[in-house]
Write a protein that holds these residues in place. Sequence first.
Motif, PDB file in Angstrom:
ATOM      1  N   ALA A 176       0.820  -1.216   0.000  1.00 48.72           N
ATOM      2  CA  ALA A 176       0.000   0.000   0.000  1.00 48.72           C
ATOM      3  C   ALA A 176       0.852   1.263   0.000  1.00 48.72           C
ATOM      4  O   ALA A 176       0.310   2.369  -0.023  1.00 48.72           O
ATOM      5  CB  ALA A 176      -0.923   0.005   1.216  1.00 48.72           C
ATOM      6  N   HIS A 177       2.171   1.125   0.034  1.00 52.85           N
ATOM      7  CA  HIS A 177       3.092   2.278   0.073  1.00 52.85           C
ATOM      8  C   HIS A 177       2.783   3.215   1.235  1.00 52.85           C
ATOM      9  O   HIS A 177       3.041   4.423   1.160  1.00 52.85           O
ATOM     10  CB  HIS A 177       3.054   3.055  -1.255  1.00 52.85           C
ATOM     11  CG  HIS A 177       3.664   2.314  -2.393  1.00 52.85           C
ATOM     12  ND1 HIS A 177       5.012   2.298  -2.634  1.00 52.85           N
ATOM     13  CD2 HIS A 177       3.103   1.525  -3.335  1.00 52.85           C
ATOM     14  CE1 HIS A 177       5.263   1.548  -3.694  1.00 52.85           C
ATOM     15  NE2 HIS A 177       4.119   1.059  -4.129  1.00 52.85           N
ATOM     16  N   ASN A 178       2.229   2.674   2.294  1.00 47.98           N
ATOM     17  CA  ASN A 178       1.920   3.443   3.502  1.00 47.98           C
ATOM     18  C   ASN A 178       1.795   2.423   4.628  1.00 47.98           C
ATOM     19  O   ASN A 178       0.966   1.516   4.549  1.00 47.98           O
ATOM     20  CB  ASN A 178       0.609   4.212   3.312  1.00 47.98           C
ATOM     21  CG  ASN A 178       0.218   5.001   4.543  1.00 47.98           C
ATOM     22  OD1 ASN A 178      -0.125   4.430   5.569  1.00 47.98           O
ATOM     23  ND2 ASN A 178       0.240   6.316   4.425  1.00 47.98           N
ATOM     24  N   VAL A 179       2.627   2.555   5.644  1.00 46.33           N
ATOM     25  CA  VAL A 179       2.680   1.522   6.679  1.00 46.33           C
ATOM     26  C   VAL A 179       1.368   1.425   7.446  1.00 46.33           C
ATOM     27  O   VAL A 179       0.987   0.345   7.919  1.00 46.33           O
ATOM     28  CB  VAL A 179       3.867   1.784   7.635  1.00 46.33           C
ATOM     29  CG1 VAL A 179       3.605   2.955   8.562  1.00 46.33           C
ATOM     30  CG2 VAL A 179       4.195   0.520   8.428  1.00 46.33           C
ATOM     31  N   TYR A 180       0.634   2.533   7.545  1.00 51.40           N
ATOM     32  CA  TYR A 180      -0.597   2.528   8.328  1.00 51.40           C
ATOM     33  C   TYR A 180      -1.740   1.850   7.573  1.00 51.40           C
ATOM     34  O   TYR A 180      -2.478   1.046   8.147  1.00 51.40           O
ATOM     35  CB  TYR A 180      -0.952   3.962   8.723  1.00 51.40           C
ATOM     36  CG  TYR A 180       0.216   4.674   9.355  1.00 51.40           C
ATOM     37  CD1 TYR A 180       0.696   4.269  10.607  1.00 51.40           C
ATOM     38  CD2 TYR A 180       0.884   5.698   8.700  1.00 51.40           C
ATOM     39  CE1 TYR A 180       1.797   4.878  11.185  1.00 51.40           C
ATOM     40  CE2 TYR A 180       1.982   6.322   9.271  1.00 51.40           C
ATOM     41  CZ  TYR A 180       2.440   5.904  10.505  1.00 51.40           C
ATOM     42  OH  TYR A 180       3.533   6.509  11.070  1.00 51.40           O
ATOM     43  N   PHE A 181      -1.881   2.153   6.279  1.00 48.63           N
ATOM     44  CA  PHE A 181      -2.925   1.504   5.494  1.00 48.63           C
ATOM     45  C   PHE A 181      -2.568   0.042   5.203  1.00 48.63           C
ATOM     46  O   PHE A 181      -3.453  -0.809   5.101  1.00 48.63           O
ATOM     47  CB  PHE A 181      -3.176   2.276   4.199  1.00 48.63           C
ATOM     48  CG  PHE A 181      -3.954   3.536   4.413  1.00 48.63           C
ATOM     49  CD1 PHE A 181      -5.346   3.503   4.488  1.00 48.63           C
ATOM     50  CD2 PHE A 181      -3.315   4.750   4.558  1.00 48.63           C
ATOM     51  CE1 PHE A 181      -6.072   4.669   4.693  1.00 48.63           C
ATOM     52  CE2 PHE A 181      -4.033   5.918   4.765  1.00 48.63           C
ATOM     53  CZ  PHE A 181      -5.420   5.875   4.844  1.00 48.63           C
ATOM     54  N   GLN A 182      -1.271  -0.230   5.059  1.00 46.74           N
ATOM     55  CA  GLN A 182      -0.839  -1.610   4.888  1.00 46.74           C
ATOM     56  C   GLN A 182      -1.185  -2.430   6.136  1.00 46.74           C
ATOM     57  O   GLN A 182      -1.696  -3.547   6.041  1.00 46.74           O
ATOM     58  CB  GLN A 182       0.675  -1.658   4.638  1.00 46.74           C
ATOM     59  CG  GLN A 182       1.256  -3.047   4.540  1.00 46.74           C
ATOM     60  CD  GLN A 182       1.257  -3.596   3.129  1.00 46.74           C
ATOM     61  OE1 GLN A 182       0.845  -2.909   2.201  1.00 46.74           O
ATOM     62  NE2 GLN A 182       1.698  -4.824   2.965  1.00 46.74           N
ATOM     63  N   VAL A 198      -7.797  -2.438  12.750  1.00 51.97           N
ATOM     64  CA  VAL A 198      -7.636  -1.353  13.724  1.00 51.97           C
ATOM     65  C   VAL A 198      -6.727  -1.791  14.864  1.00 51.97           C
ATOM     66  O   VAL A 198      -5.914  -1.006  15.369  1.00 51.97           O
ATOM     67  CB  VAL A 198      -9.010  -0.918  14.269  1.00 51.97           C
ATOM     68  CG1 VAL A 198      -8.849   0.077  15.416  1.00 51.97           C
ATOM     69  CG2 VAL A 198      -9.861  -0.301  13.159  1.00 51.97           C
ATOM     70  N   ALA A 199      -6.835  -3.054  15.265  1.00 49.42           N
ATOM     71  CA  ALA A 199      -6.004  -3.557  16.363  1.00 49.42           C
ATOM     72  C   ALA A 199      -4.522  -3.452  16.018  1.00 49.42           C
ATOM     73  O   ALA A 199      -3.707  -3.024  16.848  1.00 49.42           O
ATOM     74  CB  ALA A 199      -6.377  -5.006  16.669  1.00 49.42           C
ATOM     75  N   GLY A 200      -4.165  -3.824  14.803  1.00 44.72           N
ATOM     76  CA  GLY A 200      -2.767  -3.771  14.395  1.00 44.72           C
ATOM     77  C   GLY A 200      -2.226  -2.360  14.319  1.00 44.72           C
ATOM     78  O   GLY A 200      -1.107  -2.084  14.779  1.00 44.72           O
ATOM     79  N   VAL A 201      -3.031  -1.442  13.755  1.00 42.48           N
ATOM     80  CA  VAL A 201      -2.596  -0.043  13.668  1.00 42.48           C
ATOM     81  C   VAL A 201      -2.417   0.543  15.066  1.00 42.48           C
ATOM     82  O   VAL A 201      -1.445   1.253  15.346  1.00 42.48           O
ATOM     83  CB  VAL A 201      -3.601   0.794  12.851  1.00 42.48           C
ATOM     84  CG1 VAL A 201      -3.202   2.270  12.861  1.00 42.48           C
ATOM     85  CG2 VAL A 201      -3.686   0.283  11.418  1.00 42.48           C
ATOM     86  N   ALA A 202      -3.365   0.254  15.964  1.00 40.95           N
ATOM     87  CA  ALA A 202      -3.290   0.784  17.323  1.00 40.95           C
ATOM     88  C   ALA A 202      -2.048   0.287  18.043  1.00 40.95           C
ATOM     89  O   ALA A 202      -1.334   1.066  18.693  1.00 40.95           O
ATOM     90  CB  ALA A 202      -4.550   0.394  18.098  1.00 40.95           C
ATOM     91  N   ILE A 203      -1.749  -1.015  17.920  1.00 36.12           N
ATOM     92  CA  ILE A 203      -0.571  -1.574  18.590  1.00 36.12           C
ATOM     93  C   ILE A 203       0.709  -0.978  18.017  1.00 36.12           C
ATOM     94  O   ILE A 203       1.642  -0.633  18.753  1.00 36.12           O
ATOM     95  CB  ILE A 203      -0.564  -3.109  18.461  1.00 36.12           C
ATOM     96  CG1 ILE A 203      -1.701  -3.706  19.283  1.00 36.12           C
ATOM     97  CG2 ILE A 203       0.773  -3.692  18.920  1.00 36.12           C
ATOM     98  CD1 ILE A 203      -1.926  -5.177  19.037  1.00 36.12           C
ATOM     99  N   LEU A 204       0.767  -0.819  16.690  1.00 32.89           N
ATOM    100  CA  LEU A 204       1.946  -0.229  16.052  1.00 32.89           C
ATOM    101  C   LEU A 204       2.187   1.184  16.571  1.00 32.89           C
ATOM    102  O   LEU A 204       3.314   1.553  16.929  1.00 32.89           O
ATOM    103  CB  LEU A 204       1.760  -0.208  14.532  1.00 32.89           C
ATOM    104  CG  LEU A 204       2.843   0.500  13.719  1.00 32.89           C
ATOM    105  CD1 LEU A 204       4.186  -0.203  13.880  1.00 32.89           C
ATOM    106  CD2 LEU A 204       2.453   0.566  12.244  1.00 32.89           C
ATOM    107  N   LEU A 205       1.129   1.993  16.632  1.00 32.02           N
ATOM    108  CA  LEU A 205       1.264   3.376  17.090  1.00 32.02           C
ATOM    109  C   LEU A 205       1.654   3.449  18.567  1.00 32.02           C
ATOM    110  O   LEU A 205       2.461   4.293  18.963  1.00 32.02           O
ATOM    111  CB  LEU A 205      -0.040   4.140  16.849  1.00 32.02           C
ATOM    112  CG  LEU A 205      -0.377   4.413  15.385  1.00 32.02           C
ATOM    113  CD1 LEU A 205      -1.750   5.068  15.259  1.00 32.02           C
ATOM    114  CD2 LEU A 205       0.683   5.299  14.735  1.00 32.02           C
TER     115      LEU A 205
END
Length: 256
Positions: free
Chosen positions: A184-190, A197-204
Amino acid sequence: EYLTLAVPFVLVLLALRIPYLPRVAAVLVVLLLGEWALILTFQRGGWVSYPVTLCAVWGAIYVGRRLELGERDVLKALRSSMIKVAISLPLTVALSFLVIMALSKMDADAPTRSAGLGAYVERFQDIQKTSDRTEFMYAGWLIGSLHPFLGAGSESFCSAFEREFMSPQGHFFGQIDLPLHGSAHNVYFQTFAGKGVAGVAILLVILVQLMLPSARAVLTDGDRSFADRLVLLCGACFAAAFLVYGMVQEIFYVQV
């Protein structure tokens, strides 16, 4: 990606037990080599996120000198160094360009000679063009929306794109055409596409927990040694560079 995320660790050289000027010289040599390579990559994402690191490195150089001369208040030392940082940052980048131009003149067949500064100006102008990224991000959003909480499977953007956009049985068949759809050329959308949502939240949370407490300890914990502050600042700079670079590149897509 490697250069942008690894360069903050040049700060550990300031902890060497040698005179201050040789330490600074070693840092600057590594910075120039890193920038030289980064400029030659033509990677807009690296150019956009690298100044975050450069500001911190120059700040550490000037603040470190003030601390070694007896200053105890890190915030005061930082405030008094801001003008020097603002002047030094563009000079470092300009020096890197001069090195590239000098080497290109030594070799008539060098790629940089045929490209010239005009090619870099044109590439810098491309930074404002977001259309070549937004479709990838939108595809990541649509894929993630099918499994919003836990995603479609870790790092599954490519296979999910083929299944949902390229197959007649897909939910979004024919809506977006991406010949190169490896990420996706974007770590958040990827991450949203693969882990929801769980993965994005944990990453952040990981990045914020690395960045904010480290930065706070660097600036306010008077009991820490200069070397400890440098190591903490390396971690904070890494997280900050990751957060910025992640907007224009998917940092995890190179599989082990």
